[in-house]
Design a protein around this motif. Structure first.
Motif, PDB file in Angstrom:
ATOM      1  N   TYR A 370      -3.805  79.726 -60.889  1.00  0.00           N
ATOM      2  CA  TYR A 370      -4.972  79.166 -60.220  1.00  0.00           C
ATOM      3  C   TYR A 370      -6.067  78.981 -61.257  1.00  0.00           C
ATOM      4  O   TYR A 370      -6.268  79.832 -62.129  1.00  0.00           O
ATOM      5  CB  TYR A 370      -5.465  80.109 -59.122  1.00  0.00           C
ATOM      6  N   MET A 371      -6.816  77.875 -61.158  1.00  0.00           N
ATOM      7  CA  MET A 371      -7.833  77.559 -62.157  1.00  0.00           C
ATOM      8  C   MET A 371      -9.229  77.451 -61.568  1.00  0.00           C
ATOM      9  O   MET A 371      -9.414  76.862 -60.492  1.00  0.00           O
ATOM     10  CB  MET A 371      -7.514  76.227 -62.859  1.00  0.00           C
ATOM     11  N   ILE A 372     -10.204  78.019 -62.267  1.00  0.00           N
ATOM     12  CA  ILE A 372     -11.594  77.604 -62.142  1.00  0.00           C
ATOM     13  C   ILE A 372     -11.818  76.634 -63.291  1.00  0.00           C
ATOM     14  O   ILE A 372     -11.839  77.034 -64.459  1.00  0.00           O
ATOM     15  CB  ILE A 372     -12.576  78.782 -62.242  1.00  0.00           C
ATOM     16  N   ALA A 373     -11.928  75.350 -62.983  1.00  0.00           N
ATOM     17  CA  ALA A 373     -12.061  74.301 -64.005  1.00  0.00           C
ATOM     18  C   ALA A 373     -13.544  74.047 -64.239  1.00  0.00           C
ATOM     19  O   ALA A 373     -14.239  73.500 -63.392  1.00  0.00           O
ATOM     20  CB  ALA A 373     -11.355  73.031 -63.555  1.00  0.00           C
ATOM     21  N   GLU A 374     -14.008  74.431 -65.412  1.00  0.00           N
ATOM     22  CA  GLU A 374     -15.440  74.452 -65.690  1.00  0.00           C
ATOM     23  C   GLU A 374     -15.874  73.244 -66.514  1.00  0.00           C
ATOM     24  O   GLU A 374     -15.185  72.832 -67.449  1.00  0.00           O
ATOM     25  CB  GLU A 374     -15.789  75.738 -66.450  1.00  0.00           C
ATOM     26  N   ALA A 375     -17.034  72.702 -66.154  1.00  0.00           N
ATOM     27  CA  ALA A 375     -17.608  71.579 -66.891  1.00  0.00           C
ATOM     28  C   ALA A 375     -18.139  72.049 -68.242  1.00  0.00           C
ATOM     29  O   ALA A 375     -18.427  73.232 -68.452  1.00  0.00           O
ATOM     30  CB  ALA A 375     -18.735  70.938 -66.077  1.00  0.00           C
ATOM     31  N   ASP A 376     -18.306  71.106 -69.153  1.00  0.00           N
ATOM     32  CA  ASP A 376     -18.779  71.394 -70.510  1.00  0.00           C
ATOM     33  C   ASP A 376     -20.301  71.526 -70.502  1.00  0.00           C
ATOM     34  O   ASP A 376     -21.025  70.673 -71.020  1.00  0.00           O
ATOM     35  CB  ASP A 376     -18.335  70.259 -71.445  1.00  0.00           C
ATOM     36  N   SER A 422      -2.726  70.359 -59.248  1.00  0.00           N
ATOM     37  CA  SER A 422      -2.693  71.314 -58.139  1.00  0.00           C
ATOM     38  C   SER A 422      -3.211  72.684 -58.531  1.00  0.00           C
ATOM     39  O   SER A 422      -3.637  73.454 -57.665  1.00  0.00           O
ATOM     40  CB  SER A 422      -1.262  71.421 -57.596  1.00  0.00           C
ATOM     41  N   ALA A 423      -3.201  73.035 -59.810  1.00  0.00           N
ATOM     42  CA  ALA A 423      -3.676  74.352 -60.241  1.00  0.00           C
ATOM     43  C   ALA A 423      -5.164  74.524 -60.011  1.00  0.00           C
ATOM     44  O   ALA A 423      -5.649  75.656 -59.868  1.00  0.00           O
ATOM     45  CB  ALA A 423      -3.360  74.563 -61.720  1.00  0.00           C
ATOM     46  N   VAL A 424      -5.926  73.432 -59.983  1.00  0.00           N
ATOM     47  CA  VAL A 424      -7.389  73.526 -59.878  1.00  0.00           C
ATOM     48  C   VAL A 424      -7.760  73.883 -58.443  1.00  0.00           C
ATOM     49  O   VAL A 424      -7.572  73.089 -57.518  1.00  0.00           O
ATOM     50  CB  VAL A 424      -8.064  72.209 -60.298  1.00  0.00           C
ATOM     51  N   ILE A 425      -8.302  75.080 -58.261  1.00  0.00           N
ATOM     52  CA  ILE A 425      -8.744  75.554 -56.953  1.00  0.00           C
ATOM     53  C   ILE A 425     -10.263  75.437 -56.838  1.00  0.00           C
ATOM     54  O   ILE A 425     -10.788  75.148 -55.767  1.00  0.00           O
ATOM     55  CB  ILE A 425      -8.309  77.012 -56.724  1.00  0.00           C
ATOM     56  N   PHE A 426     -10.958  75.682 -57.944  1.00  0.00           N
ATOM     57  CA  PHE A 426     -12.415  75.605 -57.994  1.00  0.00           C
ATOM     58  C   PHE A 426     -12.847  74.594 -59.056  1.00  0.00           C
ATOM     59  O   PHE A 426     -12.253  74.532 -60.140  1.00  0.00           O
ATOM     60  CB  PHE A 426     -13.043  76.942 -58.413  1.00  0.00           C
ATOM     61  N   TRP A 427     -13.901  73.864 -58.751  1.00  0.00           N
ATOM     62  CA  TRP A 427     -14.690  73.215 -59.795  1.00  0.00           C
ATOM     63  C   TRP A 427     -15.873  74.134 -60.103  1.00  0.00           C
ATOM     64  O   TRP A 427     -16.450  74.747 -59.202  1.00  0.00           O
ATOM     65  CB  TRP A 427     -15.213  71.855 -59.344  1.00  0.00           C
ATOM     66  N   SER A 428     -16.222  74.233 -61.372  1.00  0.00           N
ATOM     67  CA  SER A 428     -17.380  75.034 -61.768  1.00  0.00           C
ATOM     68  C   SER A 428     -18.365  74.142 -62.499  1.00  0.00           C
ATOM     69  O   SER A 428     -17.986  73.356 -63.379  1.00  0.00           O
ATOM     70  CB  SER A 428     -16.959  76.190 -62.677  1.00  0.00           C
ATOM     71  N   LEU A 429     -19.655  74.267 -62.136  1.00  0.00           N
ATOM     72  CA  LEU A 429     -20.685  73.388 -62.689  1.00  0.00           C
ATOM     73  C   LEU A 429     -21.049  73.731 -64.128  1.00  0.00           C
ATOM     74  O   LEU A 429     -21.770  72.969 -64.773  1.00  0.00           O
ATOM     75  CB  LEU A 429     -21.947  73.456 -61.821  1.00  0.00           C
ATOM     76  N   GLY A 430     -20.548  74.838 -64.635  1.00  0.00           N
ATOM     77  CA  GLY A 430     -20.874  75.235 -65.996  1.00  0.00           C
ATOM     78  C   GLY A 430     -21.139  76.716 -66.052  1.00  0.00           C
ATOM     79  O   GLY A 430     -20.707  77.490 -65.188  1.00  0.00           O
ATOM     80  N   ASN A 431     -21.873  77.145 -67.069  1.00  0.00           N
ATOM     81  CA  ASN A 431     -22.060  78.570 -67.313  1.00  0.00           C
ATOM     82  C   ASN A 431     -23.443  78.838 -67.889  1.00  0.00           C
ATOM     83  O   ASN A 431     -23.929  78.093 -68.751  1.00  0.00           O
ATOM     84  CB  ASN A 431     -20.993  79.064 -68.308  1.00  0.00           C
ATOM     85  N   GLU A 432     -24.093  79.853 -67.393  1.00  0.00           N
ATOM     86  CA  GLU A 432     -25.321  80.409 -67.980  1.00  0.00           C
ATOM     87  C   GLU A 432     -26.313  79.320 -68.401  1.00  0.00           C
ATOM     88  O   GLU A 432     -26.727  79.246 -69.559  1.00  0.00           O
ATOM     89  CB  GLU A 432     -24.960  81.320 -69.159  1.00  0.00           C
ATOM     90  N   SER A 433     -26.684  78.514 -67.425  1.00  0.00           N
ATOM     91  CA  SER A 433     -27.630  77.425 -67.679  1.00  0.00           C
ATOM     92  C   SER A 433     -28.789  77.437 -66.693  1.00  0.00           C
ATOM     93  O   SER A 433     -29.478  76.428 -66.535  1.00  0.00           O
ATOM     94  CB  SER A 433     -26.908  76.070 -67.606  1.00  0.00           C
ATOM     95  N   GLY A 434     -29.006  78.575 -66.037  1.00  0.00           N
ATOM     96  CA  GLY A 434     -30.074  78.619 -65.058  1.00  0.00           C
ATOM     97  C   GLY A 434     -29.739  77.769 -63.842  1.00  0.00           C
ATOM     98  O   GLY A 434     -28.608  77.303 -63.672  1.00  0.00           O
TER      99      GLY A 434
END
Length: 651
Positions: A370-376, A422-434
């Motif tokens: 399962y993946m949390i696919a995170e944006a750059d 199919s592995a992508v379960i979550f989209w993530s908007l990024g990390n530690e950016s307020g």
């Protein structure tokens, strides 16, 4: 060299690029219809700044200009050019967006390639899988375009700019651009063309982009639907779905309109049983094949369900990294990581903090993760800024309208590339950016574009004075390093309805990871606590040869004489840089084992087994052997056969 200054212009992110599309490799006549331009025959020269690059460098005598052979993909720091650097929070350059230092190291690349008459008559597209940080492209001295976003693809049509015979491509890569302020991830900083480059050959009419979804009805019947988002020209598209054994399930014909192929008794995909169908799109002379896992995702009473069953994510955070090549990894590197994760009972991966190599989600779908696919996106460095009025700076970029287009662009490139995996379960908007309006708008776009998946963003927990966070578009409450008491309070608070994820926890540095058992007890106790992702999978370092005693030498922050740096904070993984397991991986592997055993009635010789898998029966996954010893003397041994125990049950 004078180039138009796109790299310090927030309103110009891409010039001459194609619309985003999902990742696939088209075929014609049964063969991949693309030319791999990667290799060790590129010509390369490094310059301390853009201004020092010779004008029209591709027309010069490259040998006299000091050009050397360079392997692509690669990171130029790992080839002896420029400064190696590791920094975590702090930006590697002074904070002055959208501007970057005038001394902006630049790499000039030249690649000669040959086309046949047939190839020259096709439509041609340059596909760059990843370039750090931004780049300009010319074909046969004609400007093609510009792009940024290091870890996402950029595609340019070059039809009409090439000819049969020899052609020359020139690429100018800059170390820094305005996008650098959104790429402040905790990692070694590398530059160059670090992922593959392909020349994709296509017919005059073709399918450019499509979206596959797999709705499942309450009665168990499913459909494989295809939305054709962009089709070049009028053409008939023949769509065929086959099962894993190659048996045809159904077919449909489209002239660009959406289609649906029913599947009466689908085999559903999950990480423990990653069954996939094959969707074939035949349009004229071109064929696109897309592997499809039929599955559905939902949230019910604080639980995350896949195919109607509750799932726990026992995951890790992973970077694309290799101590010998930096950020340039191979398919074999990725498979080695996934194999070691499978052997260690890991079932989920967060791509920290950018899209990993484009084939990575495909491999996760195949092997079962399962993946949390995170944006750059990471702008962590703003937290180090100070203001006279005491204003919290973490939301500077998140709340500044000037950055809205840049942040949204990175979400689109992330989602559209991997939307059919199919592995992508979550989209993530990024990390530690307020948090702020830029992320709220981006989140709304993601949910509107793909309502079939969940949306994640940990930094929504960050509150700026005077700003009210709207988190209505987010599907989970995500935290980093929340202590066990906080987790208990959240899970027992009936007002908190969203599932809870620790997107980073049990930091695997030094004597870490710590408190694993306590956290896992809570994860199995509370439905609302749906998963945790260890920070992080692998130590980051660069290999610097052999010591006198034959041992490998690995450098971390500061060893290259860089400033600023964050020392050995990059050595915080479950495995060493060369993938030897730490003891921490062995502990994590044991705590997330698929079956737990406990004495039930030892006098009667009974043991209770608890199947903590989410789908698989013990009969399909476990072999049981036992020994009985008294003071070290073996009294009995044997096997227990035909143990049946469904997921989440005890026997």
């Amino acid at each position: 060299m004078k180039v138009q200054n796109f790299y310090e212009n927030l309103s110009t992110l891409h010039v001459g690029t194609m619309d985003n599309r999902c990742w696939y490799v088209p075929k014609q006549d049964g063969r991949e219809s693309q030319i791999l331009l990667s290799g060790d025959d590129w010509k390369f020269a490094w310059y301390p700044s853009v201004e020092e690059v010779p004008e029209h460098f591709w027309e010069k005598d490259l040998e006299k200009e000091g050009f050397i052979n360079m392997e692509v993909p690669s990171c130029w720091q790992m080839k002896g050019f420029g400064q190696k650097q590791y920094t975590n929070v702090r930006y590697p350059i002074p904070y002055d967006p959208p501007y970057v230092p005038n001394e902006n190291p630049s790499g000039a690349y030249v690649k000669d390639f040959t086309l046949t008459e047939k190839e020259a008559g096709e439509r041609q597209f340059l596909y760059f899988e990843g370039v750090d940080s931004c780049f300009y492209v010319w074909i046969n001295s004609e400007f093609v375009g510009y792009s940024q976003v290091s870890h996402s693809p950029s595609e340019f049509e070059i039809t009409g700019k090439t000819k049969a015979g020899s052609n020359r491509m020139a690429v100018l890569v800059l170390k820094w651009c305005d996008g650098t302020y959104l790429e402040d991830q905790d990692k070694l900083r590398f530059s160059g063309i670090f992922r593959d480059v392909e020349l994709v050959l296509r017919p005059q009419k073709f399918v450019h982009d499509f979206t596959v979804q797999t709705p499942v009805a309450e009665d168990g019947r499913a459909e494989v639907t295809v939305r054709f988002d962009r089709v070049e020209g009028d053409l008939e598209i023949n769509c065929t779905l086959t099962d894993a054994e190659g048996k045809e399930i159904g077919r449909a014909v489209s002239n660009g309109e959406n289609i649906a192929i029913p599947v009466a008794a689908p085999v559903l995909w999950n990480a423990e049983q990653p069954y996939r169908y094959t969707l074939k799109l035949q349009a004229g002379t071109e064929t696109i094949e897309q592997k499809v896992g039929i599955r559905w995702i939902s949230v019910e009473e604080g639980k995350i369900l896949i195919n109607g069953k509750q799932v726990k994510f026992r995951g890790v955070n992973r970077h694309d990294s290799n101590p010998y090549t930096g950020a340039a990894v191979t398919r074999e590197d990725v498979i080695r990581d996934l194999q070691l994760m499978k052997e260690s009972n890991v079932n989920a991966i967060r791509t920290s903090h950018y899209p990993n190599a484009p084939y990575f989600p495909e491999l996760c779908s195949e092997y079962g993760f399962y993946m949390i696919a995170e944006a750059d996106v990471e702008s962590h460095g703003v937290v180090t800024l100070y203001t006279n009025d005491g204003h919290d700076c973490m939301g500077y970029i998140a709340q500044d309208d000037a950055w809205a287009e840049s942040i949204l662009d990175r979400q689109k490139r992330n989602v559209i590339r991997d939307k059919n995996q199919s592995a992508v379960i979550f989209w993530s908007l990024g990390n530690e950016s307020g948090y702020g309006g830029n992320f709220e708008d981006a989140g709304r776009w993601v949910k509107a574009y793909d309502p079939t998946r969940l949306l994640h963003y940990e930094a929504s927990f960050w509150n700026s004075a005077g700003y009210h966070n709207d988190v209505s578009m987010l599907d989970v409450m995500s935290r980093m390093y929340a202590d066990t008491e906080w987790v208990k309070e959240y899970c027992e608070d009936r007002r908190m309805r969203k599932p809870f994820i620790q997107c980073e926890f049990i930091h695997a540095m030094g004597n870490g990871p710590g408190d694993i058992h306590d956290y896992m007890e809570l994860m199995y106790k509370y439905d609302k606590f749906c998963g945790g992702f260890v920070w992080e999978w692998c130590d980051h370092a660069t290999w610097e040869g052999k010591a006198a005693d034959g041992r490998d030498i690995f450098h971390y922050g500061g060893d290259a004489g860089e400033f600023p740096h964050d020392g050995n904070f990059c050595m915080d993984g479950l495995v060493y840089p060369d993938r030897r397991p730490h003891t921490g991986l062995l502990e994590w592997k044991n705590e997330i084992r698929p079956v737990h055993a406990a004495g039930k009635d030892l006098a009667a010789g009974t043991v209770e087994l608890w199947n903590v898998q989410d789908f698989a029966d013990l009969a399909d996954t476990v072999q049981i052997r036992y020994e009985i010893k008294k003071e070290g003397t073996l009294l009995a041994e044997g096997e227990i056969r035909e143990i049946t125990c469904p997921a989440h049950e005890k026997v």
